[in-house]
Scaffold this motif. Structure first.
Motif, mmCIF file in Angstrom:
data_model
loop_
_atom_site.group_PDB
_atom_site.id
_atom_site.type_symbol
_atom_site.label_atom_id
_atom_site.label_comp_id
_atom_site.label_asym_id
_atom_site.label_seq_id
_atom_site.Cartn_x
_atom_site.Cartn_y
_atom_site.Cartn_z
ATOM 1 N N GLY A 48 0.790 -1.137 -0.035
ATOM 2 C CA GLY A 48 -0.052 0.129 -0.098
ATOM 3 C C GLY A 48 0.881 1.288 -0.035
ATOM 4 O O GLY A 48 0.195 2.243 -0.257
ATOM 5 N N ASN A 49 2.235 1.116 0.488
ATOM 6 C CA ASN A 49 2.904 2.131 0.153
ATOM 7 C C ASN A 49 4.287 2.190 -0.298
ATOM 8 O O ASN A 49 5.481 1.744 0.673
ATOM 9 C CB ASN A 49 3.051 2.909 1.478
ATOM 10 C CG ASN A 49 3.740 4.234 1.716
ATOM 11 O OD1 ASN A 49 4.049 4.848 0.512
ATOM 12 N ND2 ASN A 49 3.997 4.886 2.694
ATOM 13 N N VAL A 50 4.496 1.597 -1.465
ATOM 14 C CA VAL A 50 5.841 0.848 -2.023
ATOM 15 C C VAL A 50 6.946 1.740 -1.791
ATOM 16 O O VAL A 50 8.037 1.152 -1.764
ATOM 17 C CB VAL A 50 5.482 0.825 -3.535
ATOM 18 C CG1 VAL A 50 5.546 2.019 -4.428
ATOM 19 C CG2 VAL A 50 6.442 -0.415 -4.042
ATOM 20 N N GLY A 51 6.896 3.028 -1.757
ATOM 21 C CA GLY A 51 8.072 3.790 -1.558
ATOM 22 C C GLY A 51 8.618 3.355 -0.162
ATOM 23 O O GLY A 51 10.014 3.533 -0.020
ATOM 24 N N ASP A 52 8.019 3.074 0.857
ATOM 25 C CA ASP A 52 8.553 2.664 2.417
ATOM 26 C C ASP A 52 8.485 0.932 2.348
ATOM 27 O O ASP A 52 8.884 0.497 3.390
ATOM 28 C CB ASP A 52 7.789 3.249 3.388
ATOM 29 C CG ASP A 52 7.831 4.793 3.055
ATOM 30 O OD1 ASP A 52 8.691 5.224 2.796
ATOM 31 O OD2 ASP A 52 6.704 5.205 3.703
ATOM 32 N N GLU A 53 8.603 0.170 1.328
ATOM 33 C CA GLU A 53 8.428 -0.996 1.251
ATOM 34 C C GLU A 53 9.995 -1.756 1.529
ATOM 35 O O GLU A 53 10.663 -1.890 0.429
ATOM 36 C CB GLU A 53 7.775 -1.701 -0.011
ATOM 37 C CG GLU A 53 7.660 -3.052 0.139
ATOM 38 C CD GLU A 53 6.914 -3.918 1.142
ATOM 39 O OE1 GLU A 53 7.479 -4.425 1.906
ATOM 40 O OE2 GLU A 53 5.508 -3.664 1.111
ATOM 41 N N PRO A 54 10.160 -2.375 2.756
ATOM 42 C CA PRO A 54 11.501 -3.018 2.924
ATOM 43 C C PRO A 54 11.815 -4.051 2.008
ATOM 44 O O PRO A 54 13.029 -4.556 1.683
ATOM 45 C CB PRO A 54 11.295 -3.422 4.368
ATOM 46 C CG PRO A 54 10.054 -3.513 4.825
ATOM 47 C CD PRO A 54 9.161 -2.462 3.741
ATOM 48 N N ARG A 55 10.790 -4.614 1.344
ATOM 49 C CA ARG A 55 10.974 -6.041 0.572
ATOM 50 C C ARG A 55 11.641 -5.560 -0.883
ATOM 51 O O ARG A 55 12.347 -6.330 -1.436
ATOM 52 C CB ARG A 55 9.763 -6.687 0.133
ATOM 53 C CG ARG A 55 9.321 -7.562 1.384
ATOM 54 C CD ARG A 55 7.616 -8.022 0.953
ATOM 55 N NE ARG A 55 6.646 -7.153 0.908
ATOM 56 C CZ ARG A 55 5.386 -7.395 0.530
ATOM 57 N NH1 ARG A 55 5.023 -8.538 0.600
ATOM 58 N NH2 ARG A 55 4.495 -6.341 0.275
ATOM 59 N N TRP A 56 11.310 -4.414 -1.260
ATOM 60 C CA TRP A 56 11.868 -4.084 -2.563
ATOM 61 C C TRP A 56 12.738 -2.506 -2.283
ATOM 62 O O TRP A 56 12.008 -1.356 -2.953
ATOM 63 C CB TRP A 56 10.979 -3.778 -3.550
ATOM 64 C CG TRP A 56 10.009 -5.262 -3.510
ATOM 65 C CD1 TRP A 56 10.466 -6.389 -3.728
ATOM 66 C CD2 TRP A 56 8.553 -5.163 -3.258
ATOM 67 N NE1 TRP A 56 9.375 -7.318 -3.894
ATOM 68 C CE2 TRP A 56 8.096 -6.784 -3.424
ATOM 69 C CE3 TRP A 56 7.534 -4.298 -3.019
ATOM 70 C CZ2 TRP A 56 6.971 -7.090 -3.302
ATOM 71 C CZ3 TRP A 56 6.301 -4.919 -2.730
ATOM 72 C CH2 TRP A 56 6.133 -6.327 -2.906
ATOM 73 N N PRO A 57 13.782 -2.422 -1.699
ATOM 74 C CA PRO A 57 14.599 -1.520 -1.390
ATOM 75 C C PRO A 57 14.907 -0.509 -2.546
ATOM 76 O O PRO A 57 14.975 0.921 -2.358
ATOM 77 C CB PRO A 57 15.713 -1.748 -0.448
ATOM 78 C CG PRO A 57 15.920 -3.077 -1.034
ATOM 79 C CD PRO A 57 14.617 -3.820 -1.452
ATOM 80 N N ALA A 58 15.165 -1.266 -3.810
ATOM 81 C CA ALA A 58 15.535 -0.457 -5.013
ATOM 82 C C ALA A 58 14.174 0.076 -5.660
ATOM 83 O O ALA A 58 13.930 1.256 -6.346
ATOM 84 C CB ALA A 58 16.606 -1.126 -5.878
ATOM 85 N N PHE A 59 13.443 -0.767 -6.051
ATOM 86 C CA PHE A 59 12.337 -0.677 -6.656
ATOM 87 C C PHE A 59 11.181 0.455 -6.134
ATOM 88 O O PHE A 59 10.504 1.116 -6.905
ATOM 89 C CB PHE A 59 11.574 -2.104 -7.082
ATOM 90 C CG PHE A 59 10.012 -1.889 -7.714
ATOM 91 C CD1 PHE A 59 9.905 -1.466 -9.058
ATOM 92 C CD2 PHE A 59 9.041 -2.189 -6.764
ATOM 93 C CE1 PHE A 59 8.772 -1.304 -9.702
ATOM 94 C CE2 PHE A 59 7.781 -2.164 -7.483
ATOM 95 C CZ PHE A 59 7.747 -1.529 -8.868
ATOM 96 N N GLY A 60 11.107 0.089 -4.655
ATOM 97 C CA GLY A 60 9.915 0.713 -4.126
ATOM 98 C C GLY A 60 10.114 2.393 -4.520
ATOM 99 O O GLY A 60 9.086 2.951 -4.762
ATOM 100 N N PRO A 61 11.260 2.959 -4.083
ATOM 101 C CA PRO A 61 11.363 4.549 -4.325
ATOM 102 C C PRO A 61 11.281 4.880 -5.520
ATOM 103 O O PRO A 61 10.636 5.784 -5.841
ATOM 104 C CB PRO A 61 12.917 4.753 -3.501
ATOM 105 C CG PRO A 61 12.860 3.635 -2.560
ATOM 106 C CD PRO A 61 12.326 2.470 -3.288
ATOM 107 N N ALA A 62 11.827 3.809 -6.750
ATOM 108 C CA ALA A 62 11.559 4.328 -7.971
ATOM 109 C C ALA A 62 10.269 4.376 -8.425
ATOM 110 O O ALA A 62 9.794 5.036 -9.269
ATOM 111 C CB ALA A 62 12.343 3.173 -8.797
ATOM 112 N N ALA A 63 9.626 3.404 -8.200
ATOM 113 C CA ALA A 63 7.955 3.229 -8.395
ATOM 114 C C ALA A 63 7.329 4.429 -7.709
ATOM 115 O O ALA A 63 6.568 5.238 -8.459
ATOM 116 C CB ALA A 63 7.370 2.095 -7.921
ATOM 117 N N ALA A 64 7.702 5.028 -6.510
ATOM 118 C CA ALA A 64 7.081 5.911 -5.823
ATOM 119 C C ALA A 64 7.471 7.387 -6.631
ATOM 120 O O ALA A 64 6.367 8.235 -6.663
ATOM 121 C CB ALA A 64 7.417 6.052 -4.550
ATOM 122 N N SER A 65 8.657 7.346 -7.145
ATOM 123 C CA SER A 65 9.005 8.484 -7.867
ATOM 124 C C SER A 65 8.159 8.979 -9.130
ATOM 125 O O SER A 65 8.208 10.054 -9.657
ATOM 126 C CB SER A 65 10.285 8.620 -8.261
ATOM 127 O OG SER A 65 10.716 7.492 -9.366
#
Length: 231
Positions: A98-115
């Motif tokens: 629900g908040n991929v930018g803070d998702e620890p499972r995907w540390p590289a992908f999460g912030p990239a998706a949120a951006s």
């Protein structure tokens, strides 16, 4: 089960039945995939974008995306080798965030998706028996767009989608096989008439031509048919 839950279950069954009939009527794989993602966006609450990651010969590619953002998000996962779609295929599970930018499972992908303003993701493995076809991926710009009930409802939809997809693939393969058989038969007829050969010898000539030119038999046959008026 309460009266509301019972009514909700009946409504879900009706919707899924309609979806299944719609997908069954689609004539080919591409049209089936487009129908799947459209129905997913129309049916699954919170879904703004959808696409299918299709596994073919060990590689994953995005097909029938409902928008350009789907291709962007999917490519990030393929390049980084992490994310819900990638893991749904690799781990044979459903993934929701629900908040991929803070998702620890995907540390590289999460912030990239949120951006690029995607915050909620829901990915289902598409499979029949032990064969993984790919993943159905749903995306939303809102945080926490998908809850547990949405995940359960979507899983039923993904099951219908997988069945429709494998059916379309098998029909396409069957149609291709019939087409190849017909083109080979036509090419044999041309050789038999042109060189006064029997069927077995004409077929042998086709096989030898295929081997000597390093092309598939049906391709050699198609070339002969297309060029039958030239000498």
């Amino acid at each position: 089960m309460s009266a509301n839950d019972d009514a909700g279950s009946r409504r879900l069954a009706e919707i899924l039945g309609g979806v299944a009939r719609t997908l069954q009527a689609e004539p080919d794989v591409v049209t089936t995939l487009r129908a799947i993602v459209k129905a997913a966006v129309d049916y699954v609450p919170g879904a703004e974008h959808a696409g299918i990651s299709l596994v073919e010969r060990g590689k994953i590619r995005t097909v029938a995306p409902t928008s350009g953002i789907v291709e962007t998000i999917d490519q990030l996962q393929y390049d980084l080798r992490e994310g819900p779609c990638h893991d749904a295929i690799a781990e044979h599970q459903t993934y929701r965030t629900g908040n991929v930018g803070d998702e620890p499972r995907w540390p590289a992908f999460g912030p990239a998706a949120a951006s690029v303003s995607i915050h909620s993701l829901l990915s289902y493995r598409l499979f029949v028996t032990d064969r993984t076809l790919g993943a159905l991926n749903l995306y939303s710009s809102r945080a926490n767009a998908f809850d547990e009930q949405t995940e359960e409802d979507g899983r039923l939809f993904a099951t219908h989608a997988a069945i429709a997809l494998i059916g379309a693939q098998r029909e396409a393969q069957f149609g291709f096989a019939i087409e190849n058989r017909d083109i080979i038969s036509t090419a044999k007829g041309i050789l038999m008439e042109r060189h006064d050969l029997d069927a077995a010898f004409a077929f042998r000539m086709l096989v030898e031509a295929s081997q000597s030119t390093n092309v598939k038999l049906h391709q050699a046959a198609a070339w002969l048919v297309e060029n039958r008026h030239t000498r």
